[in-house]
Design a protein around this motif. Sequence first.
Motif, PDB file in Angstrom:
ATOM      1  N   LEU A  22       0.869  -1.167   0.000  1.00 42.84           N
ATOM      2  CA  LEU A  22       0.000   0.000   0.000  1.00 42.84           C
ATOM      3  C   LEU A  22       0.909   1.221   0.000  1.00 42.84           C
ATOM      4  O   LEU A  22       1.735   1.386   0.902  1.00 42.84           O
ATOM      5  N   ILE A  23       0.759   2.088  -1.012  1.00 38.75           N
ATOM      6  CA  ILE A  23       1.681   3.193  -1.236  1.00 38.75           C
ATOM      7  C   ILE A  23       0.918   4.510  -1.163  1.00 38.75           C
ATOM      8  O   ILE A  23      -0.208   4.621  -1.667  1.00 38.75           O
ATOM      9  N   ALA A  24       1.537   5.513  -0.535  1.00 37.37           N
ATOM     10  CA  ALA A  24       0.973   6.862  -0.447  1.00 37.37           C
ATOM     11  C   ALA A  24       1.871   7.822  -1.217  1.00 37.37           C
ATOM     12  O   ALA A  24       3.088   7.861  -0.999  1.00 37.37           O
ATOM     13  N   LEU A  25       1.269   8.622  -2.120  1.00 36.60           N
ATOM     14  CA  LEU A  25       1.995   9.579  -2.941  1.00 36.60           C
ATOM     15  C   LEU A  25       1.414  10.973  -2.758  1.00 36.60           C
ATOM     16  O   LEU A  25       0.205  11.125  -2.519  1.00 36.60           O
ATOM     17  N   ASP A  26       2.265  11.989  -2.907  1.00 35.39           N
ATOM     18  CA  ASP A  26       1.783  13.362  -2.955  1.00 35.39           C
ATOM     19  C   ASP A  26       0.969  13.536  -4.237  1.00 35.39           C
ATOM     20  O   ASP A  26       1.469  13.288  -5.335  1.00 35.39           O
ATOM     21  N   ALA A  27      -0.289  13.946  -4.108  1.00 33.04           N
ATOM     22  CA  ALA A  27      -1.175  14.026  -5.271  1.00 33.04           C
ATOM     23  C   ALA A  27      -0.750  15.105  -6.255  1.00 33.04           C
ATOM     24  O   ALA A  27      -1.132  15.057  -7.426  1.00 33.04           O
ATOM     25  N   LYS A  28       0.044  16.079  -5.806  1.00 38.33           N
ATOM     26  CA  LYS A  28       0.477  17.155  -6.699  1.00 38.33           C
ATOM     27  C   LYS A  28       1.769  16.825  -7.440  1.00 38.33           C
ATOM     28  O   LYS A  28       1.999  17.299  -8.554  1.00 38.33           O
TER      29      LYS A  28
END
Length: 673
Positions: free
Chosen positions: A151-157
């Motif tokens: 499960l990966i979290a990225l900066d949406a911008k």
Amino acid sequence: MRSLFRLLALLLLVASPALGWEYWGGDRGGTRFSALTQITPDNVGSLVRAWRFRTGDLDTRPPDVMKRTKFEATPLFVEDSLIFCTPFNEVIALDPGTGAQKWRYDPKINIAQRPANRFNCRGVAYWVDDHAPEGAACRSRIFTGTNDVRLIALDAKTGKPCADFGTGGEVRIDAGMKLAWPGEMQITSAPVTGRGVVIVGSSIADNVRVEAPVGAVRAYDARTGQPRWSFDPLAHSGIDAGHSNVWAPMSVDEERGLVFLPTTSPSPDFWGGKRPGNDEHADSVVALKIETGELAWAFQTVHHNVWDYDLPAQPTLARIDTGDGMRDVVIQPTKQGFVFVLDRDTGKPVWPVEERAVPQDGAEGERLSPTQPFPTHVPPLMEQRISVADVFSPFPGMAGSCDKLLAESHNEGLFTPPSTQGTVVYPMTGGGVNWGGAAFDPVHQILYANTSHAIHIVKLIPRAEAKGFNPPPGHDFGRQEGAPFAMSRSLAMSPSGLPCNKPPWGEMVAVDLKAGKILWHSTVGTSEDRAPLGIAFQWGTPLVSGVVITAGRLVFTGAMDAYLRAFDAKSGKELWQGRLPVPGVANPMTYLWNGEQYVVIAAGGHSEAGTSIGDSVVAFRLPRQGERPSLWSRTIDRPGGRFEAKAVAAALVLIALVALLWRWRRRRRARAD
């Protein structure tokens, strides 16, 4: 009064900021409805291709790897970008007006693995941390699950990993036991978020073994990645089974603080002698409290499932007019073609659901449920019984093998148990309704869904015969280790390669839930991209993907041929086709950018269905001044779709060839006699 209600509902939608596409299903409840009205039945025929983006997978991945892909992603429209995932879990952000790439993140999954359900990523999730200051890194986040269970979290911008989430922006999920091979477990559907929590399911290989990984749904803190809770749908006390996972998309009611899970059958799918009873809460709509994972309620749609009739579709959260006032509900379509409508607070059916007796005499050691639940108010979206009388024979002498196959198989209708003789499973294990789910128009109170019509033949193979078993071409084979039977499964096909059942093989259905009435069926798809000479028979294609409905009274959908289509929402008439590079076996979406409405679909084909494979995302919009529709776009001026002169001519040639072959075979037999 009814027209006033519709007007107020539409005004409420237009006033809402959610006119884009911030969630995989359009909104948290997966209604797949857009309040946009710029594209209408009157002007849809003039749509032009706005842009096409290629991920580059065809150029950078080996052909044998691309043959194991399914590009099923639905882009999100967030942060002034279209954001989606590729089958290899690369996350890409595009300019909404031009399709130009803005950023790209590659998690570098190992392409040497063999994911059980192909390389696949249906979508990503978007979340905004209201506690973070404006402009802070990772205030808005994209969450994505991977084929190698991360499960990966990225900066949406920017697409950069969120360093404060897990370890370097990711959490590695522990399957709880050693996998049979890398890829036995993966994540295919988008995570969901609510109340500061991100929740993810999993996809686990079917029919491999009794002792399989548990199907736990896992929740993590959306800021830190710390585990919050996990929920195993299957109560393992006294039974020996795994799975009952959630591979399909989930839904969230933020106000109530509930997440809704469509759970699957336990392992293995086709023999359940070691899991006696109804297997609570498998094959159920399960409502959990988002923050704790505590069970709020559950409703089971299949008892003791041995047909692979799990819940493949996102539960649709809607507010409907039941005839006794407005009510918040959960709408759950199924592979059997049923539509269950449940109260959102209690899980109790809004209209009566009857327990009806079903066929018994299961395989040795099996303990079937004597009854199954049948909705009574909303009719099935498709027929649920098949017989020799329904065999498809477009040309003389072509029905014999199908007649024989059906006659030799066990067939007592819906819920006929698997057998060593071979059992007819109809609807097949891939439909009725599949992962594309349903769309709900809250203004006109109509539900729309795609359905697939085909027959599976499922056969149990005694353990002694399973060792060294070599499945014939076109047959799935599952060892079901730990059970007394292995299994094989195949589509009922004629020697010509056509399904044994009469077309249509794919239909869109519109249903008035309040009235409990089917409004129309419309065939979707042709044989153009599969048949010799491009013959466009109006037979429909299997439809695992779903639809999008707009306030402009249009329904958009893809199919197993290379077209995006638009249908009149009121009548079901096909109005327009937009040519795609390869079939768009994904859910379309729509958004407004710089005053123009776009309709977008991922066009990558579908390896399991044997289509051509691609790597494109394609967008259409109305023409600007001076632009005219091209070969990529055409109006349909008659019901039933396109059947051009070239297709008619090609069909006549094919019929003539078949007739000549038939006559030659008759003469040869006569000489032999």
